[in-house]
Design a protein around this motif. Structure first.
Motif, PDB file in Angstrom:
ATOM      1  N   GLY A  55      31.530  -8.742 -16.810  1.00  0.00           N
ATOM      2  CA  GLY A  55      30.886  -9.968 -16.320  1.00  0.00           C
ATOM      3  C   GLY A  55      31.814 -10.773 -15.421  1.00  0.00           C
ATOM      4  N   ILE A 200      19.016 -14.802 -20.008  1.00  0.00           N
ATOM      5  CA  ILE A 200      18.223 -16.010 -19.708  1.00  0.00           C
ATOM      6  C   ILE A 200      16.717 -15.717 -19.760  1.00  0.00           C
ATOM      7  CG2 ILE A 200      19.995 -17.027 -18.205  1.00  0.00           C
ATOM      8  CD1 ILE A 200      17.929 -16.455 -15.861  1.00  0.00           C
ATOM      9  N   SER A 243      19.921 -12.265 -13.990  1.00  0.00           N
ATOM     10  CA  SER A 243      18.983 -13.311 -13.557  1.00  0.00           C
ATOM     11  C   SER A 243      17.610 -12.783 -13.154  1.00  0.00           C
ATOM     12  CB  SER A 243      19.591 -14.064 -12.363  1.00  0.00           C
ATOM     13  OG  SER A 243      20.047 -13.160 -11.389  1.00  0.00           O
ATOM     14  N   GLN A 506      24.791 -25.656 -24.519  1.00  0.00           N
ATOM     15  CA  GLN A 506      23.618 -25.873 -23.669  1.00  0.00           C
ATOM     16  C   GLN A 506      22.609 -26.889 -24.187  1.00  0.00           C
ATOM     17  OE1 GLN A 506      20.208 -23.946 -23.291  1.00  0.00           O
ATOM     18  NE2 GLN A 506      20.058 -23.955 -21.064  1.00  0.00           N
TER      19      GLN A 506
HETATM   20 FE1  DHE Z   1      25.533 -16.825 -18.174  1.00  0.00          FE
HETATM   21  C1  DHE Z   1      23.105 -18.584 -16.435  1.00  0.00           C
HETATM   22  C2  DHE Z   1      26.236 -15.048 -15.389  1.00  0.00           C
HETATM   23  C3  DHE Z   1      28.280 -15.493 -19.725  1.00  0.00           C
HETATM   24  C4  DHE Z   1      24.682 -18.408 -21.027  1.00  0.00           C
HETATM   25  N1  DHE Z   1      24.855 -16.867 -16.248  1.00  0.00           N
HETATM   26  C5  DHE Z   1      23.837 -17.665 -15.745  1.00  0.00           C
HETATM   27  C6  DHE Z   1      23.617 -17.308 -14.378  1.00  0.00           C
HETATM   28  C7  DHE Z   1      24.484 -16.298 -14.087  1.00  0.00           C
HETATM   29  C8  DHE Z   1      25.266 -16.022 -15.268  1.00  0.00           C
HETATM   30  C9  DHE Z   1      24.628 -15.570 -12.768  1.00  0.00           C
HETATM   31  C10 DHE Z   1      22.587 -17.940 -13.456  1.00  0.00           C
HETATM   32  C11 DHE Z   1      21.236 -17.320 -13.701  1.00  0.00           C
HETATM   33  C12 DHE Z   1      20.140 -17.965 -12.861  1.00  0.00           C
HETATM   34  O1  DHE Z   1      20.038 -19.186 -12.825  1.00  0.00           O
HETATM   35  O2  DHE Z   1      19.372 -17.237 -12.237  1.00  0.00           O
HETATM   36  N2  DHE Z   1      27.031 -15.515 -17.648  1.00  0.00           N
HETATM   37  C13 DHE Z   1      27.109 -14.917 -16.454  1.00  0.00           C
HETATM   38  C14 DHE Z   1      28.296 -14.072 -16.415  1.00  0.00           C
HETATM   39  O3  DHE Z   1      28.623 -13.304 -15.487  1.00  0.00           O
HETATM   40  C15 DHE Z   1      29.100 -14.384 -17.597  1.00  0.00           C
HETATM   41  C16 DHE Z   1      30.246 -15.305 -17.170  1.00  0.00           C
HETATM   42  C17 DHE Z   1      29.824 -13.217 -18.255  1.00  0.00           C
HETATM   43  C18 DHE Z   1      28.957 -12.104 -18.733  1.00  0.00           C
HETATM   44  O4  DHE Z   1      29.500 -11.048 -19.045  1.00  0.00           O
HETATM   45  O5  DHE Z   1      27.745 -12.216 -18.810  1.00  0.00           O
HETATM   46  C19 DHE Z   1      28.081 -15.154 -18.420  1.00  0.00           C
HETATM   47  N3  DHE Z   1      26.324 -16.912 -20.041  1.00  0.00           N
HETATM   48  C20 DHE Z   1      27.439 -16.290 -20.477  1.00  0.00           C
HETATM   49  C21 DHE Z   1      27.682 -16.541 -21.868  1.00  0.00           C
HETATM   50  O6  DHE Z   1      28.603 -16.038 -22.577  1.00  0.00           O
HETATM   51  C22 DHE Z   1      26.687 -17.547 -22.308  1.00  0.00           C
HETATM   52  C23 DHE Z   1      27.417 -18.868 -22.543  1.00  0.00           C
HETATM   53  C24 DHE Z   1      25.965 -17.182 -23.588  1.00  0.00           C
HETATM   54  C25 DHE Z   1      25.002 -16.048 -23.452  1.00  0.00           C
HETATM   55  O7  DHE Z   1      23.890 -16.179 -23.926  1.00  0.00           O
HETATM   56  O8  DHE Z   1      25.370 -15.012 -22.912  1.00  0.00           O
HETATM   57  C26 DHE Z   1      25.802 -17.637 -21.073  1.00  0.00           C
HETATM   58  N4  DHE Z   1      24.162 -18.250 -18.645  1.00  0.00           N
HETATM   59  C27 DHE Z   1      23.935 -18.710 -19.899  1.00  0.00           C
HETATM   60  C28 DHE Z   1      22.803 -19.610 -19.870  1.00  0.00           C
HETATM   61  C29 DHE Z   1      22.351 -19.672 -18.540  1.00  0.00           C
HETATM   62  C30 DHE Z   1      23.223 -18.806 -17.795  1.00  0.00           C
HETATM   63  C31 DHE Z   1      22.258 -20.379 -21.069  1.00  0.00           C
HETATM   64  C32 DHE Z   1      21.171 -20.453 -17.976  1.00  0.00           C
HETATM   65  C33 DHE Z   1      21.523 -21.873 -17.793  1.00  0.00           C
HETATM   66  C34 DHE Z   1      20.367 -22.657 -17.256  1.00  0.00           C
HETATM   67  O9  DHE Z   1      20.290 -23.834 -17.614  1.00  0.00           O
HETATM   68  O10 DHE Z   1      19.571 -22.118 -16.489  1.00  0.00           O
END
Ligand code: DHE
Length: 566
Positions: A55, A200, A243, A506
């Motif tokens: 990630g 998500i 996404s 969140q």
């Molecule tokens: Fe996310 C949104 C990528 C880790 C919870 N996360 C996003 C988005 C991206 C992203 C590109 C925007 C999506 C969109 O709006 O279309 N997230 C990544 C990663 O690359 C990362 C850093 C590492 C991975 O390996 O995935 C990562 N993300 C996490 C977590 O560890 C989180 C905290 C817990 C989980 O559930 O995985 C997490 N990401 C979230 C959440 C959103 C999010 C809750 C949406 C937020 C919102 O309000 O729309």
């Protein structure tokens, strides 16, 4: 400073000979100095790398939010200075320490997640050349498509009495499930299987369907009209994904769904009701610095409510794509060069501008979707991480959009333009950070407010201090000079303190804007909870906890997500 990076010779050759071919086995360790691993160790390392490291560092390990982890890399600075490095030069012992204890640069410690043997394996694994996963074509998507309930077998009216607009879709991350919770009664309505490490959810423009996506690329669509929610179709967009969003423009409600993948670097478009695959578009290409990048991953995607288009942020290239979905055969894409390492973002209050964090560049890029042009690039504190951000009217600076920071102890407020006459006086502040709100530490992931509220909520789940990570911070929008109020979600949950930190993550409002829901994200075997506060009094209102609530993270209120209320 702008840095132009060069692919290491070995990586370059490997990438070009293998990309486009379905290579599943690990590459041979081309660098003879790399510690030798058996085929079984290589497989185990590959899995851990995908689950824990890709990630941030990328499948090809070229770095983004995290550092470049190729065995050997070279960089040429603007002044011609040549830098080189790589995991081979760090060696096994140093790498073990970095993985176990983290770094000040933002790498988190893994000594409480991985065993010492796994840490040692990973230290060796990343000194070997990265294996390149197979590509994923439109035909692969079609082969993965599973239409479980055809359209003519779905109800023609809502068969339950649930107030769908106030339903919350809650990610149960490590369970690979999605909980649908009735926001009016606070009762769990249904828990459904989802993709691996589900990430998500988004909702169809009609509010009938929920789309949720797992990190393994598996996307499901759930119909909320039957007596109980039912998964009606699934499809795989690729092998690593973050996404999705729907087509929201008038006349296109529920028509299409777009999904962006980390691997392969591309986006796919499918039918919104059945998920039947229609199109795949690669995002490989040039970075804003003019270098070819073989792995430009799709980060955030938002649907423009005012135009038939999606705004797609491509992480490594820094290109923001406006994808017009009116004619999928003759797809029109406007590519807007912004800043590298795009991640998450959201709309300003007017929904004309889309703002996205270029997190490892410490910048926020803004696109004017009315003109289809870059509006601004704003320098911010370290590693902005807005989620979708939060909009409100600042007493001194007018409309602002805000982002928290993973790497700094502040929330940045950025002035956004407004066509309303009363806001003309704020014009000179536009696209500047007008205020930084002080947080108790770094490690913020998400901020939230609501048009009906005078509170502004920020979490800090990635802070190493237990008390900070288990709390949320509430600023009073009527007096931003005051320190935020700390709400200790861990304590308020009434659950016994776990060995590992339970992260309060969140904040999400309900439809009325009078409750805020927080996930208390414990370990996979710990009891976690959703903790609900009254937004006016900041008093605890309800704790939803149950053995099925495993690792809850993102929560998406149907109304607020559908109408981009934040
Ligand atoms: Fe996310 C949104 C990528 C880790 C919870 N996360 C996003 C988005 C991206 C992203 C590109 C925007 C999506 C969109 O709006 O279309 N997230 C990544 C990663 O690359 C990362 C850093 C590492 C991975 O390996 O995935 C990562 N993300 C996490 C977590 O560890 C989180 C905290 C817990 C989980 O559930 O995985 C997490 N990401 C979230 C959440 C959103 C999010 C809750 C949406 C937020 C919102 O309000 O729309």
């Amino acid at each position: 400073m702008t840095i132009t990076s060069k692919l290491s010779k070995v990586g370059f050759v490997a990438a070009f000979s293998l990309l486009g071919m379905a290579v599943t086995q690990a590459n041979a360790a081309t660098a003879s100095a790399a510690p030798a691993l058996t085929a079984a160790e290589m497989e185990a390392g590959k899995l851990i790398y995908f689950e824990r490291c890709a990630g941030c560092h990328g499948v090809l390990r070229k770095g983004a939010t995290g550092k470049n982890l190729e065995p050997h890399w070279e960089q040429v600075l603007e002044d011609g200075t040549k830098l080189e490095g790589g995991t081979l030069s760090l060696g096994t012992k140093r790498l073990e320490n970095i993985i176990a204890y983290g770094t000040e640069g933002g790498m988190v410690n893994y000594d409480d997640i991985l065993t010492p043997e796994e840490i040692s394996l990973m230290a060796k694994y990343i000194q070997n050349e990265p294996p390149i996963p197979p590509e994923f074509s439109l035909q692969d998507m079609k082969d993965s498509w599973n239409l479980i309930v055809p359209l003519d077998e779905r109800p023609t009216k809502q068969m339950n009495k649930v107030n769908l607009k106030n339903v919350f879709a809650i990610t149960l991350r490590d369970a690979g499930k999605l909980a649908l919770v009735d926001g009016d009664t606070h009762k769990i309505w249904k828990i459904l299987e989802s993709g691996y490490a589900v990430h998500i959810s988004r909702f169809s423009a009609s509010g009938r369907y929920v789309y949720t996506t797992g990190r393994d690329g598996l996307t499901t669509v759930i119909d909320l009209w039957p007596e109980e929610p039912v998964t009606v179709a699934t499809v795989r967009f690729g092998s690593d994904m973050r996404s999705v969003d729907v087509s929201k423009f008038e006349g296109y409600e529920d028509k299409y769904l777009i999904g962006g993948t980390y691997w392969p670097p591309q986006f796919g478009i499918v039918d919104g009701l059945t998920l039947e695959p229609i199109k795949v578009v690669s995002t490989r290409g040039q970075t804003v610095d003019g270098e070819y990048h073989p792995e430009p991953r799709v980060a955030s995607i938002v649907a423009n409510p005012k135009k038939p288009e999606w705004v797609v942020s491509v992480k490594e290239t820094g290109q923001i794509l406006l994808v017009n979905y009116t004619d999928l055969d003759n797809l029109e894409i406007t590519s807007i060069a912004s800043s590298k390492f795009l991640h998450d973002g959201g709309w300003d209050a007017s929904k004309r501008y889309f703002l996205v964090a270029a997190n490892a560049s410490n910048q926020v890029a803004a696109v004017d979707t009315q003109t289809g042009k870059l509006a601004a690039i704003v320098d911010t504190a370290k590693i902005p991480h807005p989620g979708r951000g939060a909009n409100f009217t600042h007493p001194e600076f007018g409309p602002v959009w805000s982002t928290g920071h993973l790497g700094d102890d502040v929330v940045s407020l950025i002035s956004t333009p407004s066509e309303e006459k009363k806001n003309a006086k704020y014009k000179d502040h536009n696209w500047k950070v007008v205020q930084e709100l002080k947080m108790p530490g770094a490690g913020n992931l998400f901020v939230k407010t609501h048009p009906k509220s005078t509170n502004f909520w920020a979490d800090a789940p990635m802070n190493p201090e237990r008390e900070i990570a288990e709390s949320v911070y509430v600023f009073d929008l009527n007096d931003l000079s005051k320190a935020p109020r700390e709400l200790n979600v861990g304590k308020d949950s009434g659950l016994p303190e776990g060995k590992a930190i339970r992260r309060a993550v969140q904040p999400e409002y309900n439809q009325a804007g009078d409750e805020v829901w927080i996930s208390l994200w414990g370990g996979k075997t710990d009891q976690s909870a959703i903790v609900i506060y009254d937004d006016k009094t900041l008093k605890l209102k309800k704790v939803i906890t149950n053995p099925e609530i495993v690792t809850p993270t993102g929560k998406f209120n149907l109304y607020n997500t559908m109408y981009d209320v934040y």
